[in-house]
Design an enzyme around this catalytic site. Structure first.
Site: not given
Ligand code: CP3
Length: 363
Positions: A43, A47
């Site tokens: 990540r 943000r």
């Molecule tokens: O690592 C990186 O920098 C690459 C980007 C990345 C994102 N999601 C961007 C994202 C990666 C590798 C993921 C994988 C992902 N997504 C996982 C596996 C990694 C982990 O954290 O265990 C999982 C479980 C998800 C599902 C998911 N998508 C979640 C739990 C969330 C967060 C929700 C929140 O807003 O708290 C997302 C959204 C997400 N994916 C964001 C980003 C940057 C946030 C969206 C935003 O900025 O509005």
């Protein structure tokens, strides 16, 4: 002898030298010595960066994942800012599931939310196979990124079948994974059919990224730690192994990561990984004993430590580098993703510290 674009001599038939395949990150994944311990952050694009918040201000998450110009810019932001040893493609684990026909959204502050949860045989039929044309924006973004990144490797990724199944069955994030486990224990045949479908979607999604030029892939089974080792081996491992085996011929490192997986580390390695990701609960020397000598490890600074004063961060980084010396290869990372409230300056300092403390004289 042939000369590649970096001017390094390479004999035909030998691994190409120079470029991302010879980077500190890929070398550590292959358990080869390198100039320093490589570091990147799960990540890292997100943000915690003001430039990310700015570019995402009026663009929904899924839309941003489907725009190669935005994907390229957001993926490059942490590389420019922190000097990390690898970029990770900006996308999300539910992007291929949406491409497979499942109606879902990524809700800020919540995560993926599925319009109609997948709980019956007819629901499983709604998950279509995907190919390059269904995710052409990912193919395009990876090609743009590989051209921009030069010698810096790009990591591709996908969600593993269990973690994807959890979102689909629950309909959204879950603390207990109760509905998922009810399906798994109550109807193993349907469970295996669901995971087999998801494994094909994941494998196809990763193949698009590999064909477009990523230098490594990470399979995120973020929620696998919810399972006992016996259940992991019976209900999950065969499907993740199918994905990882499908990439064995690609010649790039495969990283396998989950959270709370202390009891699963050996099994997650056996599933076919070259590198096993470790969360902050298990010291890397202990993890290495569980995983065995033929795999590298990745991890494992508690992301919350980055919110503490710098001397605390520095001590934790030193300890993790020391513990990582027990492993045949170590990629420094967090134990899970960067927390949004993290000060980006601290991430930059951690990169510099890891490089400084692990610097090895040229052989
Ligand atoms: O690592 C990186 O920098 C690459 C980007 C990345 C994102 N999601 C961007 C994202 C990666 C590798 C993921 C994988 C992902 N997504 C996982 C596996 C990694 C982990 O954290 O265990 C999982 C479980 C998800 C599902 C998911 N998508 C979640 C739990 C969330 C967060 C929700 C929140 O807003 O708290 C997302 C959204 C997400 N994916 C964001 C980003 C940057 C946030 C969206 C935003 O900025 O509005």
């Amino acid at each position: 002898m042939t000369t590649d674009t970096t001017g390094t001599a390479a004999r035909d038939g030998e691994p190409r030298r120079g470029g991302p395949a010879d980077s500190p990150f890929v070398r550590a994944c292959r358990r080869e010595p390198g100039p320093h311990t490589p570091v990147w952050f799960m990540r890292q694009a997100g943000r915690s960066l003001p430039e990310y918040r700015e570019i995402r201000a009026n663009v929904p998450m899924l839309e941003s994942c489907r725009r190669p110009d935005l994907v390229t810019e957001i993926t490059l932001q942490p590389v420019r800012r922190h000097g990390v040893d690898a970029a990770i493609l900006f996308s999300d684990i539910v992007v291929p599931v949406a491409a497979a026909g499942i109606d879902l959204d990524i809700v800020p502050g919540t995560g993926p939310v599925v319009a109609e949860p997948v709980r019956t045989a007819a629901d499983v039929e709604r998950i279509n196979p995907i190919g390059r044309d269904d995710v052409s924006y990912v193919d395009e973004a990876v090609r743009l990124l590989v051209a921009e990144l030069g010698d810096t490797p790009l990591i591709g990724f996908a969600g593993a079948p269990f973690t994807l199944a959890s979102y689909l069955v629950e309909g959204g994030p879950s603390r207990t994974h109760a509905k998922t486990k009810a399906l798994m224990y109550g109807d193993p045949e349907l469970w295996h059919a669901l995971c087999a479908r998801l494994a094909e979607v994941t494998l196809a999604f990763l193949r698009v990224q590999v064909d477009a030029g990523v230098s490594a892939v990470q399979l995120f089974d973020s929620w696998a730690g919810a399972l006992s080792e016996a259940d992991y081996r019976r209900y999950v491992l065969p499907h993740s192994a199918h994905v990882l085996a499908g990439l064995a011929g690609a010649g790039i490192p495969r990283i396998h990561f989950g959270v709370g997986t202390a009891e699963l580390l050996g099994a997650m390695g056996e599933a076919g990984a070259d590198v096993v990701g470790v969360d902050w609960r298990t010291p890397l020397d202990v993890a290495t004993r569980r995983i065995g000598p033929d795999k590298a490890v990745q991890g494992n600074l508690d992301p919350a430590v980055l919110l503490a004063p710098w001397p605390v961060v520095e001590a934790a980084v030193r300890r993790i580098l020391d513990e990582g010396r027990a492993a045949p290869g170590h990629v420094f990372n967090l134990g899970h993703g960067v927390l949004p409230e993290t000060d980006p300056e601290v991430l930059t300092r951690v990169v510099a510290l890891v490089h400084e403390l692990s610097a090895r004289p040229a052989a």
